[in-house]
Design a protein around this motif. Sequence first.
Motif, PDB file in Angstrom:
ATOM      1  N   ASP A 294      -8.154   2.540  -2.331  1.00 50.97           N
ATOM      2  CA  ASP A 294      -7.139   2.556  -1.759  1.00 50.97           C
ATOM      3  C   ASP A 294      -6.469   0.775  -1.853  1.00 50.97           C
ATOM      4  OD1 ASP A 294      -7.341   4.910  -0.476  1.00 50.97           O
ATOM      5  OD2 ASP A 294      -8.428   4.211   1.257  1.00 50.97           O
ATOM      6  N   LYS A 295      -7.361  -0.075  -1.848  1.00 42.91           N
ATOM      7  CA  LYS A 295      -6.970  -1.764  -2.476  1.00 42.91           C
ATOM      8  C   LYS A 295      -6.356  -1.456  -3.820  1.00 42.91           C
ATOM      9  CE  LYS A 295     -10.269  -3.692   0.624  1.00 42.91           C
ATOM     10  NZ  LYS A 295      -9.302  -4.492   1.465  1.00 42.91           N
ATOM     11  N   LEU A 296      -6.837  -0.772  -4.712  1.00 44.04           N
ATOM     12  CA  LEU A 296      -6.073  -0.674  -5.863  1.00 44.04           C
ATOM     13  C   LEU A 296      -4.666  -0.187  -5.752  1.00 44.04           C
ATOM     14  CD1 LEU A 296      -6.566  -1.547  -8.917  1.00 44.04           C
ATOM     15  CD2 LEU A 296      -7.475   0.783  -9.295  1.00 44.04           C
ATOM     16  N   TRP A 297      -4.724   0.685  -5.065  1.00 37.40           N
ATOM     17  CA  TRP A 297      -3.453   1.431  -4.883  1.00 37.40           C
ATOM     18  C   TRP A 297      -2.485   0.628  -4.285  1.00 37.40           C
ATOM     19  CZ3 TRP A 297      -0.480   5.434  -6.980  1.00 37.40           C
ATOM     20  CH2 TRP A 297       0.468   5.690  -6.305  1.00 37.40           C
ATOM     21  N   ASP A 298      -2.780  -0.225  -3.389  1.00 38.95           N
ATOM     22  CA  ASP A 298      -1.794  -1.106  -2.634  1.00 38.95           C
ATOM     23  C   ASP A 298      -1.463  -2.215  -3.455  1.00 38.95           C
ATOM     24  OD1 ASP A 298      -2.135   0.088  -0.203  1.00 38.95           O
ATOM     25  OD2 ASP A 298      -3.754  -1.067   0.497  1.00 38.95           O
ATOM     26  N   HIS A 299      -2.369  -2.476  -4.483  1.00 43.18           N
ATOM     27  CA  HIS A 299      -2.044  -3.616  -5.550  1.00 43.18           C
ATOM     28  C   HIS A 299      -1.095  -2.989  -6.396  1.00 43.18           C
ATOM     29  CE1 HIS A 299      -2.755  -7.015  -7.912  1.00 43.18           C
ATOM     30  NE2 HIS A 299      -2.953  -6.273  -9.091  1.00 43.18           N
ATOM     31  N   ILE A 300      -1.193  -1.739  -6.666  1.00 40.85           N
ATOM     32  CA  ILE A 300      -0.284  -1.256  -7.678  1.00 40.85           C
ATOM     33  C   ILE A 300       1.004  -1.262  -7.297  1.00 40.85           C
ATOM     34  CG2 ILE A 300       0.172   1.018  -8.963  1.00 40.85           C
ATOM     35  CD1 ILE A 300      -2.907   1.234  -9.284  1.00 40.85           C
ATOM     36  N   CYS A 301       1.031  -0.713  -6.048  1.00 42.42           N
ATOM     37  CA  CYS A 301       2.562  -0.542  -5.139  1.00 42.42           C
ATOM     38  C   CYS A 301       3.253  -1.930  -5.239  1.00 42.42           C
ATOM     39  CB  CYS A 301       2.355   0.081  -3.746  1.00 42.42           C
ATOM     40  SG  CYS A 301       1.622   1.760  -3.908  1.00 42.42           S
ATOM     41  N   SER A 302       2.201  -3.033  -5.110  1.00 44.03           N
ATOM     42  CA  SER A 302       3.198  -4.220  -4.777  1.00 44.03           C
ATOM     43  C   SER A 302       3.453  -4.807  -6.143  1.00 44.03           C
ATOM     44  CB  SER A 302       2.220  -5.089  -4.276  1.00 44.03           C
ATOM     45  OG  SER A 302       0.871  -5.395  -5.167  1.00 44.03           O
ATOM     46  N   LYS A 303       3.065  -4.166  -7.499  1.00 43.11           N
ATOM     47  CA  LYS A 303       3.149  -4.638  -8.764  1.00 43.11           C
ATOM     48  C   LYS A 303       4.115  -4.029  -9.543  1.00 43.11           C
ATOM     49  CE  LYS A 303       0.731  -8.663  -8.402  1.00 43.11           C
ATOM     50  NZ  LYS A 303       0.594  -9.935  -8.796  1.00 43.11           N
ATOM     51  N   THR A 304       4.406  -2.843  -9.305  1.00 46.28           N
ATOM     52  CA  THR A 304       5.178  -1.915 -10.264  1.00 46.28           C
ATOM     53  C   THR A 304       6.600  -2.314 -10.633  1.00 46.28           C
ATOM     54  OG1 THR A 304       6.130  -0.679  -8.540  1.00 46.28           O
ATOM     55  CG2 THR A 304       4.265   0.253  -9.425  1.00 46.28           C
ATOM     56  N   ARG A 305       7.111  -3.008  -9.881  1.00 46.45           N
ATOM     57  CA  ARG A 305       8.373  -3.833 -10.506  1.00 46.45           C
ATOM     58  C   ARG A 305       9.474  -2.686 -10.960  1.00 46.45           C
ATOM     59  NH1 ARG A 305       6.207  -8.861 -13.651  1.00 46.45           N
ATOM     60  NH2 ARG A 305       5.107  -9.716 -11.883  1.00 46.45           N
ATOM     61  N   GLY A 306       9.914  -1.588 -10.090  1.00 46.66           N
ATOM     62  CA  GLY A 306      10.681  -0.587 -10.516  1.00 46.66           C
ATOM     63  C   GLY A 306      10.208   0.312 -11.445  1.00 46.66           C
ATOM     64  N   GLY A 307       9.079   0.497 -11.595  1.00 48.09           N
ATOM     65  CA  GLY A 307       8.224   1.382 -12.454  1.00 48.09           C
ATOM     66  C   GLY A 307       7.779   2.319 -11.407  1.00 48.09           C
ATOM     67  N   GLY A 308       6.897   3.270 -11.782  1.00 50.18           N
ATOM     68  CA  GLY A 308       6.171   4.240 -10.997  1.00 50.18           C
ATOM     69  C   GLY A 308       4.744   4.658 -11.118  1.00 50.18           C
ATOM     70  N   ALA A 309       4.280   5.156 -10.116  1.00 55.02           N
ATOM     71  CA  ALA A 309       2.709   5.453 -10.153  1.00 55.02           C
ATOM     72  C   ALA A 309       2.603   6.597  -9.714  1.00 55.02           C
ATOM     73  CB  ALA A 309       2.179   4.103  -9.573  1.00 55.02           C
TER      74      ALA A 309
END
Length: 98
Positions: free
Chosen positions: A39-54
């Motif tokens: 969950d913490k990793l997901w939050d980090h990913i969502c904050s750093k995608t910069r227009g990309g997707g996950a």
Amino acid sequence: MIVLLLEKVPPSLRGEITRWMVELKTGVFAGHLSALVRDKLWDHICSKTRGGGAMMLYNAANEQGYDIRTHGETSRKIRSFDGLLLATVPKKDKKEPP
């Protein structure tokens, strides 16, 4: 087991993810994480995608045995049909002939 798919994200984000997961192919990660770290990793990913997707697939107590999270623009869209998660490919808009 967790599978993570990243599309059009900064290379630095992919590098950060390799601290916890193995990158099998560009943008495709796999690993075994606790729910808290996931969950913490997901939050980090969502904050750093910069227009990309996950997209993240992880174990869950349901009929399929997994759940899917998405964030941003991905090439596949996840739809729920009577509780079953299915991936769909959006149709590209065709230009009308002149």
